[in-house]
Design a protein around this motif. Structure first.
Motif, PDB file in Angstrom:
ATOM      1  N   UNK A  62       0.815  -1.216   0.000  1.00 51.15           N
ATOM      2  CA  UNK A  62       0.000   0.000   0.000  1.00 51.15           C
ATOM      3  C   UNK A  62       0.849   1.266   0.000  1.00 51.15           C
ATOM      4  N   UNK A  63       2.075   1.153   0.454  1.00 52.51           N
ATOM      5  CA  UNK A  63       2.968   2.317   0.488  1.00 52.51           C
ATOM      6  C   UNK A  63       3.272   2.847  -0.910  1.00 52.51           C
ATOM      7  N   UNK A  64       2.958   2.051  -1.945  1.00 52.55           N
ATOM      8  CA  UNK A  64       3.197   2.494  -3.319  1.00 52.55           C
ATOM      9  C   UNK A  64       1.970   3.154  -3.943  1.00 52.55           C
ATOM     10  N   UNK A  65       0.857   3.164  -3.225  1.00 54.47           N
ATOM     11  CA  UNK A  65      -0.378   3.727  -3.772  1.00 54.47           C
ATOM     12  C   UNK A  65      -0.249   5.208  -4.150  1.00 54.47           C
ATOM     13  N   UNK A  66       0.545   6.030  -3.424  1.00 57.94           N
ATOM     14  CA  UNK A  66       0.713   7.423  -3.876  1.00 57.94           C
ATOM     15  C   UNK A  66       1.181   7.532  -5.321  1.00 57.94           C
ATOM     16  N   UNK A  67       1.890   6.530  -5.808  1.00 61.10           N
ATOM     17  CA  UNK A  67       2.331   6.541  -7.206  1.00 61.10           C
ATOM     18  C   UNK A  67       1.141   6.635  -8.152  1.00 61.10           C
ATOM     19  N   UNK A  68       0.095   5.869  -7.869  1.00 61.99           N
ATOM     20  CA  UNK A  68      -1.089   5.869  -8.724  1.00 61.99           C
ATOM     21  C   UNK A  68      -1.812   7.213  -8.659  1.00 61.99           C
TER      22      UNK A  68
END
Length: 209
Positions: A62-68
């Motif tokens: 979930x820590x990669x969701x800001x990418x989206x």
């Protein structure tokens, strides 16, 4: 990884997100493959983003969701605005949404829901601090889709606005050729700092409470 055991440990919010985006992606697949019969449409971020979200959630990334969010927030907000106004005036306003593309109400609702993805993610995951790596991943994704489109997809599909944005951005020198660079500078970086401001505001408010 024991997926069953992992699923049991998920919060209600995470289960809700998985359920929502799972069914959204299924309906999108059915529309694109079963009705439109045009797999090229899956290259649009809005139509495969639910699958990316599902993968991130299942893999505890979930820590990669800001990418989206960084990639899509501005464009999806503009699309939603055009969608709403187009339905009021019964014609396309900005050119993002083709009001007469498909008259079926279900398709209209489905495409609208697909473009609410970044707003939903912003609401539930703005507590995750955006980092420079999110910008790097955004650029890699943007450049990868750009290469696929340039090499294999007719430009009239205008995947992710590579051919035209229907805005003043189209007047930038060599817009289509430098699309990944322009997207990074004009869209991704400002959205990154917007997310950072929202994160700082939420953190400050939570510390006060």
């Amino acid at each position: 990884m024991n997926l069953t055991k992992n699923l049991r440990s998920f919060s209600k919010q995470k289960v809700l997100m998985l359920t929502y985006f799972f069914f959204l992606q299924i309906f999108l697949f059915f529309w694109i493959i079963g009705i439109e019969k045009d797999l090229n449409l899956l290259l649009y971020f809005c139509y495969h983003a639910p699958l990316l979200i599902i993968i991130l959630l299942l893999c505890n990334q979930e820590k990669l969701i800001p990418t989206l969010i960084i990639f899509s927030l501005f464009a999806q907000l503009l699309y939603i605005f055009d969608f709403m106004i187009s339905h009021i005036i019964k014609d396309s306003l900005l050119g993002y949404y083709d009001y007469y593309l498909n008259p079926h109400i279900v398709v209209h609702i489905l495409t609208l829901l697909a473009h609410f993805t970044s707003i939903i993610l912003l609401h539930y995951y703005s507590h995750i601090k955006p980092q420079p790596k999110h910008l790097v991943i955004t650029f890699v994704y943007t450049f990868t889709i750009y290469l696929i489109v340039i090499l294999f997809i007719p430009l009239e599909y205008n995947i992710n606005g590579i051919s035209t944005t229907y805005t003043m951005l189209d007047y930038l020198p060599m817009y289509s050729i430098l699309y990944p660079v322009y997207h990074l500078i004009i869209i991704a970086i400002p959205t990154y700092f917007l997310l950072l401001m929202i994160y700082m505001f939420r953190s400050r408010r939570n510390s006060i409470m």
